[in-house]
Design a protein around this motif. Structure first.
Motif, PDB file in Angstrom:
ATOM      1  N   VAL A  38     -13.299  -9.207   1.599  1.00  0.00           N
ATOM      2  CA  VAL A  38     -12.602  -9.683   0.408  1.00  0.00           C
ATOM      3  C   VAL A  38     -12.023  -8.518  -0.386  1.00  0.00           C
ATOM      4  O   VAL A  38     -10.902  -8.607  -0.923  1.00  0.00           O
ATOM      5  CB  VAL A  38     -13.551 -10.537  -0.471  1.00  0.00           C
ATOM      6  CG1 VAL A  38     -14.738  -9.716  -0.948  1.00  0.00           C
ATOM      7  CG2 VAL A  38     -12.801 -11.156  -1.639  1.00  0.00           C
ATOM      8  N   ASP A  39     -12.756  -7.408  -0.440  1.00  0.00           N
ATOM      9  CA  ASP A  39     -12.260  -6.227  -1.144  1.00  0.00           C
ATOM     10  C   ASP A  39     -11.077  -5.597  -0.395  1.00  0.00           C
ATOM     11  O   ASP A  39     -10.105  -5.137  -1.016  1.00  0.00           O
ATOM     12  CB  ASP A  39     -13.369  -5.185  -1.302  1.00  0.00           C
ATOM     13  CG  ASP A  39     -14.472  -5.669  -2.232  1.00  0.00           C
ATOM     14  OD1 ASP A  39     -14.169  -6.469  -3.137  1.00  0.00           O
ATOM     15  OD2 ASP A  39     -15.635  -5.254  -2.059  1.00  0.00           O
ATOM     16  N   LEU A  40     -11.176  -5.584   0.929  1.00  0.00           N
ATOM     17  CA  LEU A  40     -10.098  -5.034   1.739  1.00  0.00           C
ATOM     18  C   LEU A  40      -8.812  -5.831   1.549  1.00  0.00           C
ATOM     19  O   LEU A  40      -7.731  -5.263   1.354  1.00  0.00           O
ATOM     20  CB  LEU A  40     -10.506  -5.016   3.219  1.00  0.00           C
ATOM     21  CG  LEU A  40      -9.450  -4.528   4.204  1.00  0.00           C
ATOM     22  CD1 LEU A  40      -9.087  -3.078   3.935  1.00  0.00           C
ATOM     23  CD2 LEU A  40      -9.934  -4.707   5.640  1.00  0.00           C
ATOM     24  N   GLN A  41      -8.940  -7.158   1.576  1.00  0.00           N
ATOM     25  CA  GLN A  41      -7.749  -8.000   1.430  1.00  0.00           C
ATOM     26  C   GLN A  41      -7.118  -7.851   0.043  1.00  0.00           C
ATOM     27  O   GLN A  41      -5.893  -7.768  -0.086  1.00  0.00           O
ATOM     28  CB  GLN A  41      -8.127  -9.465   1.668  1.00  0.00           C
ATOM     29  CG  GLN A  41      -6.936 -10.417   1.687  1.00  0.00           C
ATOM     30  CD  GLN A  41      -5.974 -10.117   2.820  1.00  0.00           C
ATOM     31  OE1 GLN A  41      -6.335 -10.215   3.989  1.00  0.00           O
ATOM     32  NE2 GLN A  41      -4.751  -9.728   2.473  1.00  0.00           N
ATOM     33  N   SER A  42      -7.951  -7.785  -0.968  1.00  0.00           N
ATOM     34  CA  SER A  42      -7.411  -7.649  -2.324  1.00  0.00           C
ATOM     35  C   SER A  42      -6.744  -6.281  -2.510  1.00  0.00           C
ATOM     36  O   SER A  42      -5.719  -6.165  -3.192  1.00  0.00           O
ATOM     37  CB  SER A  42      -8.520  -7.846  -3.363  1.00  0.00           C
ATOM     38  OG  SER A  42      -9.531  -6.859  -3.231  1.00  0.00           O
ATOM     39  N   PHE A  43      -7.301  -5.244  -1.885  1.00  0.00           N
ATOM     40  CA  PHE A  43      -6.680  -3.916  -1.969  1.00  0.00           C
ATOM     41  C   PHE A  43      -5.330  -3.901  -1.267  1.00  0.00           C
ATOM     42  O   PHE A  43      -4.347  -3.355  -1.802  1.00  0.00           O
ATOM     43  CB  PHE A  43      -7.599  -2.865  -1.349  1.00  0.00           C
ATOM     44  CG  PHE A  43      -6.934  -1.527  -1.170  1.00  0.00           C
ATOM     45  CD1 PHE A  43      -6.709  -0.700  -2.265  1.00  0.00           C
ATOM     46  CD2 PHE A  43      -6.502  -1.107   0.083  1.00  0.00           C
ATOM     47  CE1 PHE A  43      -6.074   0.531  -2.110  1.00  0.00           C
ATOM     48  CE2 PHE A  43      -5.870   0.117   0.245  1.00  0.00           C
ATOM     49  CZ  PHE A  43      -5.657   0.937  -0.856  1.00  0.00           C
ATOM     50  N   ILE A  44      -5.250  -4.500  -0.098  1.00  0.00           N
ATOM     51  CA  ILE A  44      -3.977  -4.541   0.646  1.00  0.00           C
ATOM     52  C   ILE A  44      -2.915  -5.269  -0.159  1.00  0.00           C
ATOM     53  O   ILE A  44      -1.763  -4.817  -0.266  1.00  0.00           O
ATOM     54  CB  ILE A  44      -4.190  -5.210   2.027  1.00  0.00           C
ATOM     55  CG1 ILE A  44      -5.009  -4.292   2.939  1.00  0.00           C
ATOM     56  CG2 ILE A  44      -2.855  -5.543   2.675  1.00  0.00           C
ATOM     57  CD1 ILE A  44      -5.375  -4.912   4.273  1.00  0.00           C
ATOM     58  N   ASN A  45      -3.289  -6.406  -0.752  1.00  0.00           N
ATOM     59  CA  ASN A  45      -2.319  -7.179  -1.550  1.00  0.00           C
ATOM     60  C   ASN A  45      -1.840  -6.375  -2.761  1.00  0.00           C
ATOM     61  O   ASN A  45      -0.645  -6.370  -3.082  1.00  0.00           O
ATOM     62  CB  ASN A  45      -2.953  -8.491  -2.008  1.00  0.00           C
ATOM     63  CG  ASN A  45      -3.239  -9.429  -0.848  1.00  0.00           C
ATOM     64  OD1 ASN A  45      -2.648  -9.301   0.231  1.00  0.00           O
ATOM     65  ND2 ASN A  45      -4.151 -10.366  -1.058  1.00  0.00           N
TER      66      ASN A  45
END
Length: 209
Positions: A125-132
């Protein structure tokens, strides 16, 4: 001209010189001169090729072999190039024209491709939010070209998660480029902290393995 040459040879014969020996000497001398001038002729042809095809020009910043420098002079024998270390390299034209030449001065924009390797312990979830957030940062920046511009989770390594960033700063001014990427790198660092992500530490991965 043929009559003059024959007359000269007959004259030398009358003086006691052998015409056959003279012709042989001239032939060997001409061959020696031709061999000695071979490199010079190649370099002159190389200079003509550089001026006609113009892969680089005087003032162009280019990459040749493993070196990068600015073309200062294209002479008849060699091309003078000033490197980023401010030293001067002379490359024979015949060799220079056959090199793989990358004309950096002709690029219309400069790539921004930070090497982002995140810790393998990063949560999804942290990875996806960082990418976005990172993609939004690039989309909103006035100096970043709209296309291509991507931020993707590229894949795994034994010790990290690899993030692929591809974008271009819409300028050929290197000073402006450095200001823009500094601003972007600081913003990306803030996003890493904000979304609980940290860069991978390969040395720790080697110790634990």
């Amino acid at each position: 001209m043929l009559i003059v040459i024959i007359a000269i040879l007959l004259w030398f014969e009358n003086l006691g010189f052998s015409a056959t020996t003279l012709l042989a000497g001239l032939g060997i001398g001409g061959l020696a001169i031709a061999l000695a001038a071979q490199k010079t002729v190649e370099n002159i042809i190389g200079a003509i090729t550089l001026y006609v095809s113009a892969p680089v020009r005087i003032g162009s910043l280019c990459k040749f072999g493993a070196n990068v420098g600015t073309i200062e002079e294209i002479g008849l024998r060699a091309t003078r190039i000033r490197t980023l270390d401010r030293s001067v390299i002379y490359v024979a034209n015949a060799k220079f024209v056959d090199m793989h030449l990358e004309n950096i001065s002709e690029r219309e924009r400069i790539a921004f491709r930070p090497n982002l390797m995140l810790s393998a312990q990063t949560k999804q979830v942290d990875l996806q939010s960082f990418i976005n957030a990172c993609k939004q940062l690039l989309d909103d920046h006035e100096h970043i070209c709209a296309d291509p511009c991507r931020v993707k989770f590229k894949g795994f390594t034994p010790w990290a998660l690899q993030i692929d960033v591809l974008s271009y700063v819409n300028t050929t001014d290197f000073a402006l480029y450095m200001e823009v990427i500094e601003e972007l790198n600081m913003a990306i660092l803030g996003l890493l902290n904000e979304h609980n992500c940290e860069l991978a530490k390969p040395e720790l991965a080697q110790l634990t393995s």
